[in-house]
Scaffold this active site. Structure first.
Site, PDB file in Angstrom:
ATOM      1  N   ASP A  79       0.854  -1.184   0.000  1.00 34.30           N
ATOM      2  CA  ASP A  79       0.000   0.000   0.000  1.00 34.30           C
ATOM      3  C   ASP A  79       0.897   1.243   0.000  1.00 34.30           C
ATOM      4  O   ASP A  79       1.307   1.716  -1.052  1.00 34.30           O
ATOM      5  CB  ASP A  79      -0.928  -0.048   1.217  1.00 34.30           C
ATOM      6  CG  ASP A  79      -2.037   0.988   1.160  1.00 34.30           C
ATOM      7  OD1 ASP A  79      -1.794   2.083   0.625  1.00 34.30           O
ATOM      8  OD2 ASP A  79      -3.149   0.715   1.642  1.00 34.30           O
ATOM      9  N   PHE A 100     -10.024  -0.155  -1.889  1.00 31.09           N
ATOM     10  CA  PHE A 100      -9.856  -1.239  -0.918  1.00 31.09           C
ATOM     11  C   PHE A 100     -10.391  -2.528  -1.524  1.00 31.09           C
ATOM     12  O   PHE A 100     -11.552  -2.614  -1.896  1.00 31.09           O
ATOM     13  CB  PHE A 100     -10.588  -0.928   0.390  1.00 31.09           C
ATOM     14  CG  PHE A 100     -10.138  -1.836   1.505  1.00 31.09           C
ATOM     15  CD1 PHE A 100      -8.994  -1.561   2.223  1.00 31.09           C
ATOM     16  CD2 PHE A 100     -10.854  -2.984   1.803  1.00 31.09           C
ATOM     17  CE1 PHE A 100      -8.567  -2.409   3.234  1.00 31.09           C
ATOM     18  CE2 PHE A 100     -10.434  -3.836   2.808  1.00 31.09           C
ATOM     19  CZ  PHE A 100      -9.283  -3.546   3.525  1.00 31.09           C
ATOM     20  N   ARG A 127     -11.861 -13.545   3.114  1.00 34.60           N
ATOM     21  CA  ARG A 127     -10.719 -14.390   2.735  1.00 34.60           C
ATOM     22  C   ARG A 127     -11.190 -15.584   1.892  1.00 34.60           C
ATOM     23  O   ARG A 127     -10.422 -16.128   1.101  1.00 34.60           O
ATOM     24  CB  ARG A 127      -9.982 -14.897   3.973  1.00 34.60           C
ATOM     25  CG  ARG A 127      -9.296 -13.808   4.794  1.00 34.60           C
ATOM     26  CD  ARG A 127      -8.281 -14.411   5.757  1.00 34.60           C
ATOM     27  NE  ARG A 127      -7.850 -13.472   6.785  1.00 34.60           N
ATOM     28  CZ  ARG A 127      -6.880 -12.577   6.643  1.00 34.60           C
ATOM     29  NH1 ARG A 127      -6.256 -12.472   5.487  1.00 34.60           N
ATOM     30  NH2 ARG A 127      -6.544 -11.772   7.641  1.00 34.60           N
TER      31      ARG A 127
END
Length: 215
Positions: free
Chosen positions: A134, A184, A197
């Site tokens: 990031d 995001f 996940r």
């Protein structure tokens, strides 16, 4: 600079075109990178890594938790390369956990869990396997930690690098899967507060998802 696939700012796919778990359908905006494209890119990264490390043993250091899916597939492709290419790279693995996110934001408080004993990398070629870069600050701290154990060399592979120009430290890994917009993303083991996940594709979470799964 490492080669990579650039995902443009508005380059996404309709989630209706893909198999999405029902419990996440209402909380995703779109699919950014389908699993098939991810896997093909990971296979090519594995080939490039094996070529560059052909001179000696390699310790792959997986950054948990988000990197485990990428690490699993990358390791599988490296092992397959070793068994079928006529060349081979002695390959071992170790694990470390990095934590720098709070909800959807990367923080300056980087926690490294398991970094107190990385003696397994001393004098060896090390490949750090990360899911996403990031701002770059987390990886810079990680590299400082690994350097204390005096590896022979260290390279970093990250599946994703986010375009965060205003907040970025300008760090770039040695190998990059995809450069993506400053959005995001979740899926392929990338999480939002431990959710998503179990999503195969890399997707953009929507505001409804951020609200529902926020702490």
């Amino acid at each position: 600079m490492a080669g990579y696939i650039k995902i443009e700012d508005n380059q996404t796919f309709s989630k209706e075109m893909f198999c999405i778990p029902h419990h996440y359908e209402d909380f995703l905006d779109s699919v950014m990178i389908p699993k098939g494209l991810i896997l093909n890119r990971v296979e090519r990264l594995a080939r490039d890594i094996c070529h560059d490390f052909s001179h000696g043993p390699l310790v792959a250091l997986c950054c948990l938790k988000g990197g485990y899916q990428f690490f699993s597939h990358l390791s599988e492709f490296i092992i397959n390369y070793n068994g079928t290419s006529g060349k081979s790279v002695p390959f071992s693995i170790d694990f470390i956990r990095l934590k720098s996110y709070e909800n959807a934001s990367s923080t300056n408080n980087v926690k490294i869990i398991g970094g107190d004993d990385l003696s397994s990398v001393t004098g060896k070629n090390v490949l750090i396997v990360e899911d996403i870069i990031d701002t770059g600050k987390t990886m810079e701290k990680m590299l400082e930690t690994v350097a204390k154990f005096k590896p022979a060399q260290v390279k970093v592979v990250s599946l994703l690098v986010k375009r965060t120009h205003l907040r970025s430290s300008n760090y770039r890994p040695d190998y990059i899967g995809f450069e993506i917009p400053n959005k995001f993303v979740v899926g392929y083991a990338l999480d939002y507060n431990e959710y998503f996940r179990d999503l195969n594709h890399i997707c953009v979470i929507n505001e409804k998802g951020i609200e529902k799964y926020g702490k």
